[in-house]
Design an enzyme around this catalytic site. Structure first.
Site, PDB file in Angstrom:
ATOM      1  N   LYS A 159      36.048  45.375  39.823  1.00  0.00           N
ATOM      2  CA  LYS A 159      36.194  46.613  38.826  1.00  0.00           C
ATOM      3  C   LYS A 159      35.353  46.510  37.679  1.00  0.00           C
ATOM      4  CE  LYS A 159      40.404  47.755  36.306  1.00  0.00           C
ATOM      5  NZ  LYS A 159      41.780  47.556  35.985  1.00  0.00           N
ATOM      6  N   GLU A 179      32.039  34.901  39.117  1.00  0.00           N
ATOM      7  CA  GLU A 179      31.941  34.635  40.525  1.00  0.00           C
ATOM      8  C   GLU A 179      31.274  35.625  41.465  1.00  0.00           C
ATOM      9  OE1 GLU A 179      34.578  34.459  38.642  1.00  0.00           O
ATOM     10  OE2 GLU A 179      35.939  32.715  39.126  1.00  0.00           O
ATOM     11  N   GLY A 215      43.545  45.587  39.132  1.00  0.00           N
ATOM     12  CA  GLY A 215      42.912  44.751  40.096  1.00  0.00           C
ATOM     13  C   GLY A 215      43.723  44.349  41.209  1.00  0.00           C
ATOM     14  N   ARG A 216      44.919  43.893  41.082  1.00  0.00           N
ATOM     15  CA  ARG A 216      45.823  43.397  41.962  1.00  0.00           C
ATOM     16  C   ARG A 216      46.503  44.430  42.737  1.00  0.00           C
ATOM     17  NH1 ARG A 216      46.994  41.637  37.129  1.00  0.00           N
ATOM     18  NH2 ARG A 216      49.078  42.088  36.153  1.00  0.00           N
ATOM     19  N   GLU A 239      50.480  36.871  38.672  1.00  0.00           N
ATOM     20  CA  GLU A 239      49.666  37.199  37.623  1.00  0.00           C
ATOM     21  C   GLU A 239      50.362  38.380  37.131  1.00  0.00           C
ATOM     22  OE1 GLU A 239      45.081  37.244  37.791  1.00  0.00           O
ATOM     23  OE2 GLU A 239      45.445  39.408  38.354  1.00  0.00           O
ATOM     24  N   HIS A 248      56.075  22.821  60.803  1.00  0.00           N
ATOM     25  CA  HIS A 248      55.629  21.438  61.007  1.00  0.00           C
ATOM     26  C   HIS A 248      54.977  20.648  59.716  1.00  0.00           C
ATOM     27  CE1 HIS A 248      56.701  21.934  65.338  1.00  0.00           C
ATOM     28  NE2 HIS A 248      56.533  23.301  65.180  1.00  0.00           N
ATOM     29  N   LYS A 256      38.252  31.428  31.604  1.00  0.00           N
ATOM     30  CA  LYS A 256      36.880  31.891  31.994  1.00  0.00           C
ATOM     31  C   LYS A 256      36.072  31.821  30.955  1.00  0.00           C
ATOM     32  CE  LYS A 256      38.451  36.136  34.397  1.00  0.00           C
ATOM     33  NZ  LYS A 256      38.483  37.624  34.240  1.00  0.00           N
TER      34      LYS A 256
HETATM   35  O1  F6P Z   1      41.148  36.831  37.298  1.00  0.00           O
HETATM   36  C1  F6P Z   1      41.486  38.025  36.550  1.00  0.00           C
HETATM   37  C2  F6P Z   1      41.055  39.257  37.266  1.00  0.00           C
HETATM   38  O2  F6P Z   1      40.713  40.203  36.142  1.00  0.00           O
HETATM   39  C3  F6P Z   1      42.124  39.794  38.150  1.00  0.00           C
HETATM   40  O3  F6P Z   1      43.135  40.829  37.788  1.00  0.00           O
HETATM   41  C4  F6P Z   1      41.172  40.800  39.237  1.00  0.00           C
HETATM   42  O4  F6P Z   1      41.668  41.129  40.183  1.00  0.00           O
HETATM   43  C5  F6P Z   1      40.079  39.556  39.389  1.00  0.00           C
HETATM   44  O5  F6P Z   1      39.890  39.085  38.013  1.00  0.00           O
HETATM   45  C6  F6P Z   1      38.762  40.386  39.610  1.00  0.00           C
HETATM   46  O6  F6P Z   1      38.129  41.218  38.680  1.00  0.00           O
HETATM   47  P1  F6P Z   1      36.905  42.130  38.985  1.00  0.00           P
HETATM   48  O7  F6P Z   1      37.409  43.172  39.957  1.00  0.00           O
HETATM   49  O8  F6P Z   1      36.762  42.890  37.833  1.00  0.00           O
HETATM   50  O9  F6P Z   1      35.630  41.447  39.261  1.00  0.00           O
END
Ligand code: F6P
Length: 538
Positions: free
Chosen positions: A199, A205, A257-258, A343, A374, A503
């Protein structure tokens, strides 16, 4: 109008008044309980009769839901209910492209329809071979994203495996190089499309993995950017990456995002199952939206799920809840719900900034049955902590030639909820040991290990079959459940400030690992970083 605090207090007193009443007793007292405490909608049945909620508790819980209606109306009307980020919350608009929604007087639906058409066009051209890589038809698609930019499509792609008829779809999320290394290893860069799903297009990452993927592709492909697509709200940044606007799919800040699998973040799903089936997934979500908006509270699945969760966590004090899909293809659903629920509702202050006076959302965890049986079901049956279980079950499987497997799967699911409720008494355990020929102290000792306290609550969500549509219904059901729970608790379910501090600190710890002197870290962190350097050999 009754004060909400008063209802909370009445609920607490009601629970205390229940004493040791067992769920089985509730069934004995009410012969129609199995029907009365089960709710059907959209072809789904939510059986919540195997909980300690009785008629009195149900009435009070339904009163607790009073604030949901106004907030729900505000959400669907495009008001900025995400107050700490100043945003509207309109992921629901993504699954109702024919609807009409305005934000600040501006119609947003034309944009939603355009983006969906753009996704459909790209996914279709890729699936039928009109969009190719340098080496010809695209055989593999790699979605690079994390959190909401990974869990939704990864969960849904796996869930709908029987409907896959497009290229293979893979997911990379972790910054651990092992993740991308393992995914890329068997792939051919010349026939792979990389989707960078972020987003913000800044998540460390994702951007680290995207750079690695671009380098991997550049080893064989003349113009790697031509085999990249981007899913993002940050179109300026995607342009800096050289990704052609034709392969950039944007969404606005009113999609959290979620909650984003319904739009561009779902592109990998659309590529896997095709645009028509993706539409069915959206239609499932939209049907749940309509149900959530129109069904009376007592028959409203998301509201009821929220209330059941509140009964278990805030009133009974059970710290966690387990989500147990009896469907191997829903293996990523618990992880998806962990983000969605924790979250969203893992907060410590109310919307107005005041400290919460009640616990916020519970820990959510789980694994598919029967594997979990199990592993951790031992604790669920006999541990000292009570874990409310949420079973999810499809009546039909997808492998007609393996119907006997499905029968066993279903039998196990039903047996678990029955066993959790009934348990096994000391007398029953003694009788078992006597049958085995034990006597005296040894009989008593062995019998005690075989007692199941029972009275452990569970719900079962029964669907006929896992299809794009029913998956859409399930995901939207949980989204609205989290929303309703958040409203009742007075929480903003749509921000996630709790992920920021770690972060920020990670960026300040990285130089430590490179041997730089960075003031301000605590002695333990300094020492651990030093040990890592030593173990790495400098
Ligand atoms: O970890 C926080 C967060 O902002 C989430 O809410 C989101 O889904 C994720 O990081 C990924 O963010 P982005 O889509 O901006 O890479």
């Amino acid at each position: 109008m009754t004060d909400q605090n008063d209802i909370w207090n009445q609920l607490i007193r009601h629970r205390e008044g229940q004493g040791d009443t067992r769920i089985e007793t509730l069934f004995a007292q009410d012969p129609a309980r199995a029907q009365g405490f089960a709710t059907s909608a959209l072809g789904m049945v939510l059986d919540w009769s195997k909980t300690t909620i009785d008629a009195g508790a149900r009435d009070l819980l339904l009163q607790l839901a009073a604030p949901v209606a106004a907030r729900r109306a505000a959400m669907f009307a495009g008001e900025r209910i995400n107050e700490t980020e100043g945003r509207a919350v309109l992921h629901t608009a993504l699954r109702s492209p024919d609807g009409r929604v305005e934000v600040d007087g501006r119609d947003i639906m034309a944009g939603v329809r355009d983006t969906l058409a753009h996704m459909r066009d790209f996914a279709t051209r890729l699936r039928d071979g009109r969009f190719t890589g340098q080496g010809g038809r695209i055989t593999d698609v790699v979605n690079i994203g994390i959190g909401g930019s990974d869990l939704g499509p990864a969960m849904a792609v796996r869930a709908l495996a029987p409907r896959h008829d497009g290229p293979r779809v893979h997911f990379v999320s972790n910054v651990d190089g092992a993740d991308i290394a393992d995914v890329l290893k068997p792939l051919d860069p010349e026939t792979t499309l990389v989707i960078v799903a972020s987003k913000t297009f800044t998540t460390i990452e994702t951007m680290t993995n995207a750079v690695t993927a671009r380098r991997w592709m550049a080893e064989k492909v003349r113009t790697p950017a031509a085999q990249f697509a981007a899913l993002s709200s940050a179109q300026g940044r995607t342009a800096q990456w050289g990704i052609d606007a034709d392969r950039v799919f944007g969404f606005e800040d009113w999609v959290g995002g979620r909650y984003s699998v319904w739009g561009p973040i779902g592109l990998s799903l659309m590529i896997a199952i095709g645009a028509d089936r993706f539409d069915e997934f959206l239609a499932g979500g939209a049907a749940m939206d309509a149900h959530f908006q129109s069904a009376p509270v007592a028959e409203n699945l998301p509201v009821l799920l929220a209330l059941i969760g509140i009964w278990h966590h805030q009133i009974c004090g059970y710290a966690t809840r387990a989500v147990l899909p009896y469907d191997n293809r829903l293996a990523r659903l618990p992880a998806y719900l962990q983000q969605l629920e924790m979250e969203s509702n893992g907060k410590r202050v109310a919307m107005d900034g005041s400290d919460l006076t009640r616990p916020s959302g519970p820990v959510v965890w789980g694994e598919p049955g029967t594997n979990g049986q199990h592993a951790f079901y031992q604790l669920i049956h006999q541990g000292t902590a009570v874990v409310p279980c949420e079973f999810i079950l499809a009546a039909k499987g997808h492998e007609p030639h393996l119907a006997h497997h499905h029968l066993l799967l279903v039998a196990n699911c039903l047996a678990q909820s029955e066993a959790l409720m009934r348990g096994r008494s000391l007398d029953q355990a003694r009788a078992l040991m006597a049958e085995k020929g034990l006597t005296g102290d040894e009989l008593e000792r062995q019998a005690r290990h075989r007692v199941f306290p029972g009275n452990r609550p569970s719900t079962t969500l029964l669907i006929s079959e896992l299809t794009p549509r029913t998956l859409g219904q399930i995901v939207a059901l949980y989204e609205h459940r989290v929303f309703a729970e958040g409203v009742i608790l007075g929480i903003n379910s749509f921000d996630q400030w709790g992920v920021e501090l770690g972060k920020e600190l990670a960026l300040q710890v990285a130089p430590l690992l490179e041997g730089k002197d960075v003031p301000g870290h605590d002695p333990s962190t300094n020492r651990l970083a030093g040990l890592v350097r030593e173990l790495r050999g400098g």
